[in-house]
Design a protein around this motif. Structure first.
Motif, PDB file in Angstrom:
ATOM      1  N   ASN A   8       0.851  -1.259  -0.104  1.00 17.26           N
ATOM      2  CA  ASN A   8       0.054   0.069  -0.226  1.00 17.26           C
ATOM      3  C   ASN A   8       0.594   1.102  -0.013  1.00 17.26           C
ATOM      4  O   ASN A   8       0.607   2.216  -0.609  1.00 17.26           O
ATOM      5  N   LYS A   9       1.910   1.181   0.806  1.00 14.88           N
ATOM      6  CA  LYS A   9       3.034   2.507   1.040  1.00 14.88           C
ATOM      7  C   LYS A   9       3.530   2.398  -0.587  1.00 14.88           C
ATOM      8  O   LYS A   9       3.700   3.706  -1.073  1.00 14.88           O
ATOM      9  N   LEU A  10       4.017   1.438  -1.356  1.00 17.98           N
ATOM     10  CA  LEU A  10       4.406   1.538  -2.571  1.00 17.98           C
ATOM     11  C   LEU A  10       3.408   2.181  -3.773  1.00 17.98           C
ATOM     12  O   LEU A  10       3.914   2.825  -4.453  1.00 17.98           O
ATOM     13  N   ALA A  11       2.049   1.648  -3.406  1.00 15.48           N
ATOM     14  CA  ALA A  11       1.121   2.354  -4.304  1.00 15.48           C
ATOM     15  C   ALA A  11       0.875   3.811  -4.234  1.00 15.48           C
ATOM     16  O   ALA A  11       0.701   4.655  -5.203  1.00 15.48           O
ATOM     17  N   GLN A  12       1.145   4.309  -2.817  1.00 16.90           N
ATOM     18  CA  GLN A  12       0.967   5.914  -2.417  1.00 16.90           C
ATOM     19  C   GLN A  12       2.277   6.535  -3.237  1.00 16.90           C
ATOM     20  O   GLN A  12       2.127   7.529  -3.714  1.00 16.90           O
ATOM     21  N   GLU A  13       3.410   5.840  -2.946  1.00 10.51           N
ATOM     22  CA  GLU A  13       4.683   6.296  -3.477  1.00 10.51           C
ATOM     23  C   GLU A  13       4.486   6.791  -5.147  1.00 10.51           C
ATOM     24  O   GLU A  13       4.959   7.644  -5.517  1.00 10.51           O
ATOM     25  N   ILE A  14       3.778   5.688  -5.706  1.00  9.67           N
ATOM     26  CA  ILE A  14       3.871   5.663  -7.204  1.00  9.67           C
ATOM     27  C   ILE A  14       2.543   6.768  -7.508  1.00  9.67           C
ATOM     28  O   ILE A  14       2.483   7.195  -8.839  1.00  9.67           O
ATOM     29  N   GLY A  15       1.650   6.851  -6.481  1.00  9.43           N
ATOM     30  CA  GLY A  15       0.614   7.864  -6.840  1.00  9.43           C
ATOM     31  C   GLY A  15      -0.674   7.009  -7.281  1.00  9.43           C
ATOM     32  O   GLY A  15      -1.706   7.779  -7.735  1.00  9.43           O
ATOM     33  N   ASP A  16      -0.719   5.676  -7.070  1.00 12.77           N
ATOM     34  CA  ASP A  16      -1.650   4.868  -7.147  1.00 12.77           C
ATOM     35  C   ASP A  16      -2.779   4.888  -5.906  1.00 12.77           C
ATOM     36  O   ASP A  16      -2.196   4.878  -5.144  1.00 12.77           O
ATOM     37  N   GLU A  17      -4.019   4.895  -6.022  1.00 12.78           N
ATOM     38  CA  GLU A  17      -4.781   4.634  -4.988  1.00 12.78           C
ATOM     39  C   GLU A  17      -4.703   3.005  -4.611  1.00 12.78           C
ATOM     40  O   GLU A  17      -4.762   2.392  -5.196  1.00 12.78           O
ATOM     41  N   PRO A  18      -4.426   2.724  -3.161  1.00 13.74           N
ATOM     42  CA  PRO A  18      -4.266   1.417  -2.725  1.00 13.74           C
ATOM     43  C   PRO A  18      -5.732   0.722  -2.952  1.00 13.74           C
ATOM     44  O   PRO A  18      -5.727  -0.660  -3.380  1.00 13.74           O
ATOM     45  N   GLU A  19      -6.768   1.592  -3.253  1.00 14.87           N
ATOM     46  CA  GLU A  19      -8.158   0.959  -3.561  1.00 14.87           C
ATOM     47  C   GLU A  19      -8.074   0.395  -4.989  1.00 14.87           C
ATOM     48  O   GLU A  19      -9.198  -0.553  -5.262  1.00 14.87           O
ATOM     49  N   SER A  20      -7.353   0.753  -5.773  1.00 18.76           N
ATOM     50  CA  SER A  20      -7.117   0.077  -7.233  1.00 18.76           C
ATOM     51  C   SER A  20      -6.667  -1.142  -7.269  1.00 18.76           C
ATOM     52  O   SER A  20      -6.621  -1.709  -8.238  1.00 18.76           O
ATOM     53  N   LEU A  21      -5.979  -1.419  -6.058  1.00 11.26           N
ATOM     54  CA  LEU A  21      -5.426  -2.822  -6.229  1.00 11.26           C
ATOM     55  C   LEU A  21      -6.386  -3.978  -6.269  1.00 11.26           C
ATOM     56  O   LEU A  21      -7.513  -3.431  -5.483  1.00 11.26           O
ATOM     57  N   THR A 139      -1.643 -11.425 -10.385  1.00 10.21           N
ATOM     58  CA  THR A 139      -2.106 -10.075 -10.203  1.00 10.21           C
ATOM     59  C   THR A 139      -1.482  -9.225 -11.225  1.00 10.21           C
ATOM     60  O   THR A 139      -1.400  -7.996 -10.822  1.00 10.21           O
ATOM     61  N   SER A 140      -0.531  -9.596 -12.092  1.00  9.35           N
ATOM     62  CA  SER A 140       0.100  -8.458 -12.924  1.00  9.35           C
ATOM     63  C   SER A 140      -0.744  -8.368 -14.153  1.00  9.35           C
ATOM     64  O   SER A 140      -1.866  -8.721 -14.652  1.00  9.35           O
ATOM     65  N   LYS A 141      -0.090  -7.366 -14.920  1.00  5.46           N
ATOM     66  CA  LYS A 141      -0.943  -7.061 -16.048  1.00  5.46           C
ATOM     67  C   LYS A 141      -0.081  -7.502 -17.505  1.00  5.46           C
ATOM     68  O   LYS A 141      -0.907  -7.473 -18.404  1.00  5.46           O
ATOM     69  N   LEU A 250       2.405  -5.163 -10.895  1.00  4.71           N
ATOM     70  CA  LEU A 250       1.332  -4.379 -11.434  1.00  4.71           C
ATOM     71  C   LEU A 250       1.465  -3.019 -10.940  1.00  4.71           C
ATOM     72  O   LEU A 250       1.298  -2.022 -11.806  1.00  4.71           O
ATOM     73  N   LEU A 251       2.038  -2.516  -9.728  1.00  2.00           N
ATOM     74  CA  LEU A 251       2.225  -1.278  -9.395  1.00  2.00           C
ATOM     75  C   LEU A 251       3.171  -0.618 -10.137  1.00  2.00           C
ATOM     76  O   LEU A 251       3.082   0.561 -10.642  1.00  2.00           O
TER      77      LEU A 251
END
Ligand SMILES: [Zn+2]
Length: 390
Positions: A8-21, A139-141, A250-251
């Motif tokens: 979740n911290k990595l998501a925030q660092e990247i600018g993604d909302e953790p909710e998008s995971l 879980t990747s793209k 994914l992130l």
């Protein structure tokens, strides 16, 4: 380390909302939660995608639970295997319609890749239901697909949710579980390659992403014997690590922490088998075996160089750190021992890769992708064919 917190911290660092995971459920009986989840999201027209084996493992139960859902059973090729190629993709397109609300990928990596591509192209969400802890791509793209006999990885869609049912995963053949462990062991060299590339090629690098991936690797290595036994504890550790590794990819929107020179050898072998129309080998089984080869190669080459003679400036300047990273890799014997304890093949011979193909791949596979790896650098520095490390 609380890995999900770090993700979740990595998501925030990247600018993604953790909710998008994707929403991740890992537990015994997770299949039973799917019907409620689909209802809560208003998904009515459901397509369940299976092959012959995963239909028995989970598809039939889901079809019974989900009432009017349609089931698409992907057809095997002449070797009896489902391949992520044009034929499978068209079969799934034909099995979906404009009314389809959601796709369920029920299976291992290949079924996920086919579903991921169709989901992306039709703009229909998909749900991941792994039936074996066999790869880290759930879980990747990235979807590695075969078009006209050539492998191409395309960035497509990630699942909106994952339901990993430990009862289903524990029932999977042992070789599939060992394959998942092999895919995780590859992180030893992929993480090393990523760091080397940061030093030599100024490639962007995330300490946090690398730390999460290393934690997944270390958790599996510490539990190798319980993973080999295939019980609840081992399977839970392994599937968690595989899912987390996929979430990191994914992130970042690329596979760098999870795929380096060891994956390039594996892809090279896969393409060679495709050209011969031979039976495909499990992805993680190839990656595990190639990890032992790559660590042997790196250690072998690193021990031969005198810093002052290295012709690549950046490599010479960073040689202490690069050779230190290589020295900290486990020995190939240790990698092979871990693979054996997980129940998978440890050598090219046990895997079914010929000496000729191995030799060729050590000298050619670095060209597969434009990525700076130890395999690439040592090929640049070579004055004669690279020999199979012993
Ligand atoms: Zn992999």
């Amino acid at each position: 380390m609380d890995t999900m917190k770090e993700i979740n911290k990595l998501a925030q660092e990247i600018g993604d909302e953790p909710e998008s995971l994707p929403e991740v459920t890992i537990e015994r009986g997770a299949l039973n939660s799917i019907s409620g989840y689909l209802g809560s999201r208003g998904f009515k027209n459901i397509v369940i995608v299976v092959d012959k084996n995963t239909k028995a493992a989970a598809g039939n139960k889901l079809k019974a639970d989900l009432g009017g859902a349609t089931m698409v059973e992907l057809e095997p090729d002449s070797n009896g295997q489902v391949i992520a190629d044009e034929q499978s993709i068209v079969q799934l397109f034909a099995g979906t319609s404009k009314k389809t609300d959601v796709l369920l990928a029920v299976g291992s990596g290949t079924i996920h890749d086919i579903v991921r591509f169709v989901s992306f192209k039709m703009n229909i969400p998909f749900i991941s239901v792994p039936t074996a802890a066999s790869v880290d791509g759930f879980t990747s793209k990235g979807a590695p697909l075969i078009f006209r006999g050539e492998k191409k990885t395309i960035q497509t869609a990630a699942p909106v949710a994952v339901f990993a049912d430990l009862d289903v995963l524990m029932g999977a053949p042992r070789e599939l579980t060992a394959s998942g462990f092999g895919d995780i062991l590859g992180k030893y060299t992929s993480l090393t390659d990523w760091k080397i590339s940061q030093l030599i090629a100024d490639e962007p690098y995330s300490e946090r992403a690398a730390a999460i991936t290393r934690q997944s690797l270390e958790a599996c290595v510490a539990n190798v014997d319980v993973i080999g036994e295939g019980g609840e504890k081992g399977i839970k550790v392994l599937i968690q690590a595989l899912i987390e590794s996929g979430l990191v990819m994914l992130l970042l929107d690329h596979s760098r922490p999870a795929s380096g020179g060891e994956h390039h050898l594996s892809h090279y072998w896969e393409m060679a088998l495709l050209k011969e129309n031979a039976r495909q080998l499990l992805h993680g089984a190839k990656v595990g075996v190639s990890t032992a080869i790559i660590t042997g190669l790196y250690k072998n080459r690193a021990s031969q160089y005198v810093k002052e003679d290295i012709k690549i400036d950046k490599l010479r300047e960073n040689w202490e750190e690069v050779s230190g990273l290589i020295a900290s890799l486990p020995n190939p014997e240790k990698i092979r021992d871990l693979l054996a304890r997980s129940g998978g093949p440890g050598t090219p011979d046990e895997l079914g890769i010929s000496t000729h193909l191995l030799q060729e791949s050590l000298n050619e596979a670095y060209q597969i992708r434009d990525r700076c790896t130890g395999l690439y650098l040592f090929n640049q520095l070579k004055t004669e064919e690279i020999a199979i490390p012993v």
